[in-house]
Enzyme design. Structure first.
Site, mmCIF file in Angstrom:
data_model
loop_
_atom_site.group_PDB
_atom_site.id
_atom_site.type_symbol
_atom_site.label_atom_id
_atom_site.label_comp_id
_atom_site.label_asym_id
_atom_site.label_seq_id
_atom_site.Cartn_x
_atom_site.Cartn_y
_atom_site.Cartn_z
ATOM 1 N N TYR A 161 0.857 -1.192 0.000
ATOM 2 C CA TYR A 161 0.000 0.000 0.000
ATOM 3 C C TYR A 161 0.888 1.236 0.000
ATOM 4 C CZ TYR A 161 -3.538 3.382 1.443
ATOM 5 O OH TYR A 161 -4.387 4.474 1.503
ATOM 6 N N ASP A 256 9.411 2.960 -0.528
ATOM 7 C CA ASP A 256 8.456 3.605 0.358
ATOM 8 C C ASP A 256 8.838 3.293 1.807
ATOM 9 O OD1 ASP A 256 6.254 4.273 1.917
ATOM 10 O OD2 ASP A 256 4.774 3.562 0.462
ATOM 11 N N LYS A 289 4.772 9.776 8.548
ATOM 12 C CA LYS A 289 4.606 9.326 9.928
ATOM 13 C C LYS A 289 5.555 10.045 10.880
ATOM 14 C CE LYS A 289 1.821 6.023 8.305
ATOM 15 N NZ LYS A 289 0.365 6.109 8.430
#
Length: 453
Positions: A161, A256, A289
């Site tokens: 994802y 990622d 994050k």
């Protein structure tokens, strides 16, 4: 004019959810929060402190969600809150350049600069562009890769994802996996056709897709270590194989690190693989994050010659009024400054204490399971062996998770409300928090054992 305003703060989760359903699709602003895969009423949180969160009913839980990663130091860490307050006192944002953006970029680049055994310096990225969300970072990375190569195709892995932009939702993990849908309505066939999805950790599939389409592939995008179908780390050397294969065909590698960045190690998963002797060259890396300290902030980093293709220097356009927001960059900088060596020693230790205790309780009840790891991130699969790809992650006793989740919640432990998510600990998880989790382990294991399809 006050038709939808009750004037009263909800005092129960059920009341909060009912009120939310009237004004918000599904009663939530991100799908996994709706508890669709585990059933029941979503918990509405009111506050957090250290390793704990508190709902609107005043119930305190040991938190193993950690804001899906950013709460590296725990909730409401004094230094992080102080940095946010100091920035707020100066203004919430300006839509203009600020020195805080530069300071945060320097912190990130410094963490991604390592010295090898031979004394040579290795840099994970050379420049960083700040944006507001992980979705925006990966979307920009794809646009940049296509702009740099002049090619249309993207290769991604099933179960990974990378946010909800159109190119990336085919066979994605996270909420897509949780809700059991293959992609998303609203994505045109032409857009979907530009993304080729292959199995994760599959060297043959990688070779085949490049043999067939190598001269049209702009980039391969991968989670540094998959954490959105549950935790499924790459096979040793797989990320290096991705880099070598892409580069041999004139394509780029996008890694990622939105989940793993500055959590797996001070230098993220890239730093972990550097330390373990399987280094690789990523052309672009995405972060989120932790670098926002819990506020909306993300980043796109990479080689200078590629990053300089972004406007205003180059022809690839990206912009954002909220990019590099001064409150967010101050908060993120405080988070990174607070994450010293002792934090990275504590995280895996406390994570293993928790996971080992949970595993022991499940084994005592005869529940087939395995714990999978990526640094200090972990997840429990209700199957006998750790999966290597999305198909294997789906081949588990998913029906056991809902009862397990609710038993943990009833005994004061908040888990991610999906079997396809990673679990997180923080530097604030102490012996008392661990003991509370382990006290919930036995009733939760019994609930999982009693579950039926």
């Amino acid at each position: 004019m006050t038709r939808f305003i009750s004037g009263r703060t909800p005092t129960t989760n059920a009341e909060a959810f009912e009120r939310a359903l009237a004004v918000t699709p599904g009663g939530v602003n991100s799908p996994v929060r709706a508890f669709r895969s585990v059933g029941g009423t979503p918990v509405f949180l009111a506050s957090g402190h250290g390793p704990y969160v508190v709902d609107v009913e005043g119930t305190e839980y040991v938190d193993l969600v950690g804001q899906w990663g950013p709460a590296l130091l725990g909730h409401a860490h004094p230094d992080v809150i102080a940095a946010a307050r100091a920035a707020v006192d100066k203004g919430l944002g300006f839509g203009a350049a600020s020195t805080g953006e530069v300071e945060l970029a320097e912190l990130v680049l410094d963490r991604l600069t390592l010295t090898g055994p031979d004394g040579a310096e290795r840099r994970g990225i050379e420049k960083l562009r700040l944006v507001s969300t992980g979705t925006e970072a990966t979307m920009t990375a794809i646009r940049l890769a296509r702009g740099a190569t002049g090619r249309p195709l993207l290769v991604k892995f099933a179960g990974h994802y990378h946010g909800h932009s159109d190119s990336l939702l085919s066979e994605a993990g996270s909420g897509i996996a949780t809700l059991g849908i293959p992609g998303s309505a609203g994505i045109t066939p032409e857009t979907a056709a530009q993304t080729i999805v292959i199995p994760y950790n599959d060297e043959d599939a990688l070779a085949e897709v490049f043999a067939a389409h190598g001269d049209r592939i702009a980039a391969v995008i991968t989670e540094a270590a998959a954490a959105n179908m549950g935790v499924v780390p790459p096979k040793p050397g797989f990320n290096r194989l991705l880099a070598d294969t892409a580069h041999a065909h004139g394509a780029l590698l996008i890694v990622d690190e939105v989940m793993t960045g500055f959590r797996s190690t001070a230098a993220g998963w890239w730093g972990l693989e550097e330390r373990e002797g399987v280094p690789y060259e990523a052309d672009l890396m995405t972060f989120g994050k932790i670098i926002g300290g819990g506020l909306p902030l993300a980043g796109l980093g990479g080689r200078a010659e590629i990053l300089d293709l972004l406007a205003p220097l180059g022809p690839v356009y990206q912009a954002g009024t909220l990019s590099g927001n001064p409150v967010a960059v101050a908060t993120g900088a405080a988070m990174l400054r607070g994450a010293g060596p002792e934090v990275y020693e504590h995280l895996p230790r406390v994570a293993h204490e928790i996971a080992d205790g949970l595993s022991e309780a499940l084994s005592a009840e005869g529940v087939a399971h395995t714990v999978a790891w990526a640094g200090s991130q972990f997840s429990i699969f209700f199957r006998d062996s750790a999966p290597q790809n999305y198909a294997e992650a789906q081949a588990q006793d998913v029906f056991r998770f809902g009862p397990y989740f609710h038993a943990m919640l009833e005994h004061g432990v908040s888990l991610p409300p999906s079997v396809y998510e990673a679990w997180f600990v923080s530097a604030a998880h102490d012996d008392a928090a661990v003991e509370r989790v382990l006290a919930a382990a036995v009733p939760a294991a019994k609930a999982a054992a009693a579950a039926r399809p």
